[in-house]
Each structure stands twice: as structure tokens, then as C-alpha cells.
Design a protein around this motif. Structure first.
Motif, mmCIF file in Angstrom:
data_model
loop_
_atom_site.group_PDB
_atom_site.id
_atom_site.type_symbol
_atom_site.label_atom_id
_atom_site.label_comp_id
_atom_site.label_asym_id
_atom_site.label_seq_id
_atom_site.Cartn_x
_atom_site.Cartn_y
_atom_site.Cartn_z
ATOM 1 N N LEU A 170 -9.208 4.464 23.215
ATOM 2 C CA LEU A 170 -8.511 5.735 23.079
ATOM 3 C C LEU A 170 -9.265 6.854 23.783
ATOM 4 O O LEU A 170 -10.495 6.913 23.751
ATOM 5 C CB LEU A 170 -8.337 6.100 21.605
ATOM 6 N N LYS A 171 -8.496 7.736 24.409
ATOM 7 C CA LYS A 171 -9.073 8.930 25.008
ATOM 8 C C LYS A 171 -9.040 10.043 23.966
ATOM 9 O O LYS A 171 -8.456 9.899 22.889
ATOM 10 C CB LYS A 171 -8.267 9.329 26.241
ATOM 11 N N GLU A 172 -9.634 11.136 24.297
ATOM 12 C CA GLU A 172 -9.621 12.281 23.394
ATOM 13 C C GLU A 172 -8.524 13.267 23.753
ATOM 14 O O GLU A 172 -8.289 14.227 23.030
ATOM 15 C CB GLU A 172 -10.980 12.992 23.406
ATOM 16 N N GLN A 173 -7.827 13.019 24.865
ATOM 17 C CA GLN A 173 -6.780 13.941 25.288
ATOM 18 C C GLN A 173 -5.638 13.174 25.932
ATOM 19 O O GLN A 173 -5.867 12.261 26.742
ATOM 20 C CB GLN A 173 -7.335 14.983 26.270
ATOM 21 N N TYR A 174 -4.415 13.553 25.561
ATOM 22 C CA TYR A 174 -3.195 12.984 26.135
ATOM 23 C C TYR A 174 -2.220 14.118 26.431
ATOM 24 O O TYR A 174 -2.307 15.202 25.841
ATOM 25 C CB TYR A 174 -2.537 11.986 25.174
ATOM 26 N N ASP A 175 -1.311 13.845 27.320
ATOM 27 C CA ASP A 175 -0.254 14.835 27.562
ATOM 28 C C ASP A 175 0.694 14.915 26.368
ATOM 29 O O ASP A 175 1.153 15.997 26.012
ATOM 30 C CB ASP A 175 0.534 14.472 28.828
ATOM 31 N N VAL A 176 0.975 13.741 25.790
ATOM 32 C CA VAL A 176 1.912 13.671 24.665
ATOM 33 C C VAL A 176 1.415 12.638 23.669
ATOM 34 O O VAL A 176 0.959 11.556 24.052
ATOM 35 C CB VAL A 176 3.334 13.255 25.126
ATOM 36 N N VAL A 177 1.504 12.994 22.387
ATOM 37 C CA VAL A 177 1.333 12.019 21.319
ATOM 38 C C VAL A 177 2.690 11.830 20.644
ATOM 39 O O VAL A 177 3.327 12.809 20.244
ATOM 40 C CB VAL A 177 0.291 12.474 20.280
ATOM 41 N N VAL A 178 3.133 10.594 20.539
ATOM 42 C CA VAL A 178 4.365 10.268 19.824
ATOM 43 C C VAL A 178 3.965 9.592 18.521
ATOM 44 O O VAL A 178 3.288 8.555 18.536
ATOM 45 C CB VAL A 178 5.287 9.345 20.647
ATOM 46 N N VAL A 179 4.372 10.178 17.405
ATOM 47 C CA VAL A 179 4.027 9.647 16.093
ATOM 48 C C VAL A 179 5.232 8.892 15.536
ATOM 49 O O VAL A 179 6.297 9.461 15.338
ATOM 50 C CB VAL A 179 3.616 10.776 15.123
ATOM 51 N N GLY A 180 5.047 7.589 15.295
ATOM 52 C CA GLY A 180 6.116 6.767 14.747
ATOM 53 C C GLY A 180 6.627 5.767 15.749
ATOM 54 O O GLY A 180 6.948 6.115 16.895
ATOM 55 N N THR A 181 6.707 4.482 15.342
ATOM 56 C CA THR A 181 7.104 3.410 16.262
ATOM 57 C C THR A 181 8.470 2.830 15.931
ATOM 58 O O THR A 181 8.770 1.696 16.266
ATOM 59 C CB THR A 181 6.048 2.285 16.251
ATOM 60 N N ASP A 182 9.315 3.606 15.249
ATOM 61 C CA ASP A 182 10.711 3.221 15.102
ATOM 62 C C ASP A 182 11.377 3.264 16.477
ATOM 63 O O ASP A 182 10.754 3.687 17.467
ATOM 64 C CB ASP A 182 11.391 4.160 14.105
ATOM 65 N N PRO A 183 12.640 2.862 16.595
ATOM 66 C CA PRO A 183 13.282 2.872 17.916
ATOM 67 C C PRO A 183 13.188 4.221 18.620
ATOM 68 O O PRO A 183 12.990 4.277 19.841
ATOM 69 C CB PRO A 183 14.735 2.509 17.577
ATOM 70 N N GLU A 184 13.292 5.306 17.850
ATOM 71 C CA GLU A 184 13.203 6.632 18.448
ATOM 72 C C GLU A 184 11.811 6.887 19.024
ATOM 73 O O GLU A 184 11.679 7.529 20.072
ATOM 74 C CB GLU A 184 13.539 7.697 17.402
ATOM 75 N N VAL A 229 20.843 5.318 14.894
ATOM 76 C CA VAL A 229 19.742 5.115 15.839
ATOM 77 C C VAL A 229 20.138 5.332 17.298
ATOM 78 O O VAL A 229 19.354 5.921 18.055
ATOM 79 C CB VAL A 229 19.112 3.726 15.629
ATOM 80 N N PRO A 230 21.313 4.893 17.771
ATOM 81 C CA PRO A 230 21.618 5.157 19.184
ATOM 82 C C PRO A 230 21.556 6.642 19.537
ATOM 83 O O PRO A 230 21.050 7.009 20.606
ATOM 84 C CB PRO A 230 23.042 4.600 19.334
ATOM 85 N N LEU A 231 22.046 7.498 18.651
ATOM 86 C CA LEU A 231 21.953 8.928 18.907
ATOM 87 C C LEU A 231 20.495 9.382 18.814
ATOM 88 O O LEU A 231 20.028 10.193 19.619
ATOM 89 C CB LEU A 231 22.831 9.712 17.928
ATOM 90 N N GLY A 232 19.760 8.853 17.845
ATOM 91 C CA GLY A 232 18.357 9.221 17.694
ATOM 92 C C GLY A 232 17.539 8.866 18.916
ATOM 93 O O GLY A 232 16.637 9.617 19.329
#
Length: 638
Positions: free
Chosen positions: A51-65, A442-445
Motif C-alpha cells: 500500500l502507498k500512503e497516497q492515492y487519487d481515489v479511495v473507494v470504500v466497499g466492494t459491492d458491485p457499486e 444494483v444496475p442503477l447503483g
């Protein structure tokens, strides 16, 4: 020589025929979607990088969305961390661990195509159809992530907490504090965070404002029932064919079957639960999987706190005791199911609602009724407004408010009020609780998630906040252009307004629908010209009092107590009786003959509304809705 040439020519001819046949088979498979999965592939292993200490984006949650948001961000050139705080080892959440393997599709008006496309379509094209094998879905999610060099994944975090900065009164999420299972802590800074958790957990921890459950219509205690999806084994092709034959020969239009899905079995509503206050069955949705297995979405469990592990475990214990009895009852009704056996319960519960974000825009029932488009639409919806039961009461079988053909979902529904640096996608985005019954699918999400990933890139390019992006007409146009280039379809269909829009009582109906006291089912006819009755008005006022207690502070029940029980729901509703019930609900007391004069004198009922009533001795639903609207307009503080 002639014979040899003839043999060669014959052989070449046969080869050409075989090749043509193969192309024909391939073409058929392309037309019908992927061929059914017959063998299980190993799930791709997401490579673990330091892991790095900096990212452009963090996405929290691994559901389909979450997968869709991460893939979108990565494709837009952003270094992306996809992280989850649940005890998950695979991607896909609700589909792959909740085992919800029958899709609630977001159909276009033609009933064949579907809205939005994009990353959802890429995933959907990899699975069997509207119902899918869990392993196929899992592989599809992992393949999408594996293909992106810009994505790094971390599962099984002990906790994921927001890092927040406050400057000049503005609160901004600047990253996430990760605590691994071994206690290791790492502060990750990020240009943006996308909350793709089912319940908006990260955004709530950051201080983003939410309503809970049906709080917006006056009920902050009850949630839609939760469901443990369960597995059936020994669902052989012969059993499936027998089930399908029965359901397709049923005259009920809401019953049917295809090669992947079976739906109906309404008799299961009558299942005699041994724990009726907590668990029951409704009609079944059965989704086919591999290895002669299938999954059932039908169980309803009430009074479950999705945020309390002990409450979740209690729900599983209730399910483990009751579902075998449900299956026995099912077999007694449908002998063709006798060979099947009970498999496992899904590792995660199917939770339909908890928090609802208060964003820069809040999707309303009016958006659905009026087929609204918005300048910043980044997704379209069409699924029925499906409100599942919130209690075990025999009369509470949920409700379908309507089946919309189309509505737009603005980018602003993803942008929390009061917090910058953060977007919320999926079912906890900024939707009122009733339209959430449609927009939660989910498709809309996944469409909102794809938009979020692209928006993160655009906001960082421009050096602006998501709030500023949402307010910029030109940048929203750029965002929509990019999403279109990246496979989404954001061209709204041309549709005629619903007939009720031009009805004289539409304004009253609009309020009634938004309060949850008027439903059209799977149609769009709200029965405005149907005659009402005293008991129905009482129920209307009871519902209205939940949303607007400041207007209707008292129960209207005294106004119908002297009407014989066998007449209260059959006799016509007169204007005098309606005025009496309204004034009782407002003031707690009234004289029937004088009630209308009191309401008029107090400005609680308008002369224009009375002029719309065609028969004062037989008020319609539309008349009632307009009278209720007058009172709400006069007394509501909302």
C-alpha cells in the motif's frame, strides 16, 4: 486421380459446412448472451501490492457499486485503492456474498433493452442472464478489477475511518485511516473518497447528513424486512423444467419462468410461520446457478438491526430454525420440488434499506411521477417502486407504488451536504425513502458509481470540489460527454406524460403519493376518479399524520366510530363526513354539520378545491387528496 480429386473436394466441402455451422452456433450464442456455465472456474486472485500512503481515489466497499466506481476511476487515469472493512475474501458483496443472484433490471420502455449500460453492461455480458451463477458473477467482478493496473485492493480491514480537515468552516474528507486485522494502522491521503458501502458507513462517520429508514415520511423505526437468501441443491434440469412448466402455465401475469429464473409461488404468503412476529415467507424468486443449485429470495425477517452483530446473528438463528419448515411446506404445495434439498444460507444478509443521504439534490416521487430529467442526470431509473413489508402484520405485504417508465438521477444525489471530498453511490445515495424503492437496484447503483469515478477525475483536473462541479453547467456537460464515450447511454427517451398529470386532482395526488397513502401497483392508475369511503379517508389521514403531524395532530377515528362496521368501508363518502373527519384530525373535536364552515373560515379548505368536487355526496379519491393538500398547505411547517 479423378477419385482422389473428388475425395479432396468432398473433404473441403465438408470442412466448409462444419466451419459455417460453428459460426452459426457462435452467432446464436452471441444473440442469446453467454452460454450457461457448466463448470466452476477458480476465482482470480487480486494481486496484493504494498500500500502507498497516497492515492487519487479511495473507494470504500466492494459491492458491485464499489467495483464499478474503482474500475471507472482507474480507467480515467486515477491511482485507485479499493478497500473493504467487512470479512470478505471476494468482490461483489450483495451478489456474491448475499447470494442475491436474480437481478432487478433497470429496463428501458421497450422492455428488452436496459438503461445506462456502461460498466454494468460489461459485467452483465459476462454472466448468464437476469439470474446468474454466483461463481460466474464473482469471476466477472474480479476480471474487471484485475484488468486495471491503476487499482489496488485491500480486503478484511478491521476498520476504515475518515480523515477530515476543517478550513474556514468547510469540512473536507482528505483520506482514510485503515486498521488491518493485525492492528497495523495506515493513514491514506486521497484526492477523493467514494463511499460504495451498502449503508453509507464511511460518509456517516465523516458527518454527512442522513435520514434513517422512512424518517422522511414520519417513520424512523421500521425498515423493510431483511432476507437471508438460501440455497437449494439437487435442482436438476428435470426439476427445473417441471417448475418452469407449472409457472408458465399459470394464468397469473406475475408468475413465470425462463432458463435462468422462476418467479411467483404466491401461495407461500400463507406459510404458517412458527415465529410469526419475526419471520415469514412471501412469493418466491428463484435464481438458477451451477451444479444443479439455485437460490431463493423470499424470506422476510423483521426487527433486525443491521448495525448490531448480535441482532444479525439472531436473524440467522431464526432463519436456520424456520427455513427447513418453509421448504417442507413448499414441497407439499409443489410435488415437482420433492427431489430438492436445502443447502446453505448466504454469508451476508440482504438488507434493503438503512440510511438515506441528504445530498445537494434529493430524488422524490415527483421525479418519478413526472418522468423528470435534470441537467446533471448521470443515470436513469425505471424499476418498480417496490416497498417490501416493514412489519409482520398480515395486512402488511408491502406495496408497489408504481412502475415508472423512466426518471433521471442527478449527479447532485451523490454529493453530501456539508462535506466535501466525498461522493456516496448505491442505495444510500440521496433518495427519499419511497423512490429509493426503485433507485436502490444494483444496475442503477453501478451507473452512479461509474459517474462518480469519472467525476473524481474531472474535479481533480479542474481543482474544484464535487459541489462546485455539480453546480457547473459546462463541467456537467463535460462529465456526461466522457461517460458517453466510456460506454454509458445518457440519452433520455421521448415519452408522453402520464394521463394523471392533466387530472384536476393531480396536485393532491402528488402529495398523497409522496406521503405513501396512494399507490398504483404495477400500473400508473392511481384511481383518482374512484369513489372513496369513510374508512379509507380515515386510513388516508392516519398516513398523512405521520408525515405531517403538525397538521393532523389527532386521530380521525372518533369521526367514524358511530358508522356501522359493515358500512364504514362501503358507504359513499360525503363532503360533510369528509370535513368532519378532517376537522377531528386537525383539532380533536368537531360538529359534523358545522365542520366544513370551520375549515373554510380558518383557511384550511379552499373554495377552488370545493369547486372541483362533482358530487358532494360521493367524493372520489382525487377529491380527498385535494382536501388533505389544502390542510397540509395551511398548517404544514415542512
Amino acid at each position: 486421380m479423378k477419385n482422389r480429386k473428388s475425395i479432396i473436394l468432398l473433404t473441403l466441402g465438408l470442412l466448409l459446412i462444419i466451419i459455417a455451422g460453428l459460426f452459426y452456433v457462435i452467432k446464436l450464442q452471441d444473440d442469446k448472451g453467454p452460454a450457461p456455465v457448466t463448470e466452476v472456474k477458480d476465482i482470480p486472485q487480486v494481486p496484493v501490492k504494498e500500500l502507498k500512503e497516497q492515492y487519487d481515489v479511495v473507494v470504500v466497499g466492494t459491492d458491485p457499486e464499489g467495483v464499478a466506481a474503482a474500475v471507472s476511476a482507474a480507467r480515467n487515469g486515477l491511482k485507485t485503492l479499493l478497500v473493504d472493512g467487512k470479512n470478505r475474501e471476494i468482490l461483489g458483496g450483495l451478489f456474491t456474498l448475499g447470494w442475491l443472484n436474480s437481478l432487478d433490471m433497470n429496463r428501458a420502455p421497450d422492455g428488452v433493452d436496459y438503461y445506462n449500460k456502461g460498466i454494468f453492461k460489461e459485467w452483465f455480458d459476462r454472466v448468464e442472464g437476469d439470474s446468474f451463477a454466483i461463481i460466474t458473477a464473482t469471476n466477472a467482478f474480479h476480471e474487471l478489477v484485475e484488468a486495471e493496473d491503476n487499482i489496488e485492493v485491500r480486503l478484511g480491514m478491521k476498520s476504515i475511518e475518515p480523515i477530515i480537515s476543517t478550513d474556514g468552516g468547510a469540512t473536507t474528507v482528505t483520506g482514510a485511516k485503515l486498521t488491518a486485522a493485525d492492528g497495523t494502522v495506515l493513514d491514506i491521503t486521497a484526492g477523493a473518497v467514494i463511499d460504495a458501502t451498502q449503508d453509507g458507513d464511511f460518509a456517516a462517520a465523516a458527518g454527512a447528513p442522513f435520514t434513517f429508514g422512512r424518517e422522511d415520511i414520519g417513520d424512523d423505526k421500521l425498515l423493510m424486512a431483511v432476507t437471508p437468501v438460501y440455497e437449494l441443491v439437487n435442482v436438476t434440469p428435470e426439476v427445473w423444467d417441471a417448475i418452469s412448466k407449472r409457472q408458465n402455465n399459470d394464468d397469473d401475469p406475475d408468475t413465470g419462468a425462463n432458463n435462468e429464473s422462476v418467479w411467483g409461488f404466491k401461495e407461500m404468503w400463507e406459510y404458517p410461520s412458527t415465529n410469526p412476529e419475526r419471520i415469514r415467507s412471501r412469493g418466491l424468486n428463484i435464481g438458477r446457478s451451477v451444479n444443479d443449485t439455485a437460490f431463493i429470495n423470499a424470506v422476510q425477517i423483521f426487527e433486525v438491526d443491521p448495525f448490531n452483530p448480535a441482532s444479525i446473528e439472531e436473524a440467522y438463528e431464526i432463519a436456520r430454525k424456520e427455513i427447513p419448515l418453509m421448504l417442507d411446506y413448499l414441497k407439499s404445495l409443489y410435488p415437482e420440488l420433492e427431489p430438492i434439498e436445502l443447502g446453505a444460507l448466504a454469508p451476508e444478509l440482504y438488507v434493503r434499506e438503512t440510511r438515506h443521504l441528504i445530498g445537494e439534490y434529493r430524488l422524490t416521487m415527483t421525479d418519478l411521477l413526472e418522468q423528470q430529467t435534470h441537467p446533471d442526470d448521470i443515470a436513469f431509473g425505471s424499476y418498480p417502486v417496490d416497498i417490501q413489508s416493514t412489519s409482520s402484520a398480515p395486512t402488511d405485504r408491502g406495496a408497489v407504488v408504481m412502475r415508472p417508465k423512466f426518471y433521471g438521477v442527478p449527479f447532485r444525489t451523490l454529493v453530501p451536504q456539508e462535506i466535501d471530498g466525498l461522493l456516496v453511490v448505491g442505495r444510500s445515495a440521496s433518495f427519499d425513502s419511497l423512490p429509493h424503492g426503485s433507485a436502490r437496484v444494483v444496475p442503477l447503483g453501478m451507473a452512479t458509481a461509474q459517474a462518480a469515478g469519472a467525476a473524481a477525475k474531472l474535479a481533480q483536473e479542474e481543482g474544484i470540489t464535487f459541489r462546485e462541479l455539480s453546480a457547473s453547467e459546462s463541467l456537467i456537460a463535460t462529465l456526461k460527454e466522457r461517460l458517453t464515450e466510456q460506454g454509458m447511454d445518457l440519452t433520455p427517451p421521448k415519452l408522453e406524460p402520464y394521463p394523471f398529470i392533466s387530472h384536476p386532482a393531480y396536485e393532491g395526488m402528488k402529495l398523497a403519493v409522496s406521503m405513501g397513502i396512494s399507490q398504483a401497483g404495477y400500473g400508473v392508475d392511481f384511481g383518482l376518479d374512484i369513489e372513496s369511503n369513510p374508512k379509507r379517508l380515515f386510513f388516508n389521514l392516519t398516513g398523512a399524520s405521520k408525515t405531517h403531524p403538525e397538521a393532523f395532530a389527532h386521530s380521525a377515528e372518533p369521526s367514524i366510530k358511530d358508522i356501522p362496521t359493515d358500512q364504514v368501508s362501503t358507504m359513499p363518502l360525503t363532503l360533510e363526513q369528509a370535513a368532519y373527519s378532517l376537522l377531528i384530525a386537525v383539532e380533536g373535536e368537531a360538529v359534523p354539520a358545522k365542520a366544513l364552515d370551520v375549515l373554510m373560515a380558518g383557511g384550511l379548505v379552499q373554495a377552488d378545491t370545493l369547486a372541483l368536487i362533482k358530487d358532494r355526496n360521493k367524493l372520489t379519491n382525487g377529491d380527498v387528496y385535494m382536501l388533505i393538500k389544502d390542510v397540509v398547505d395551511a398548517l404544514s411547517t415542512k
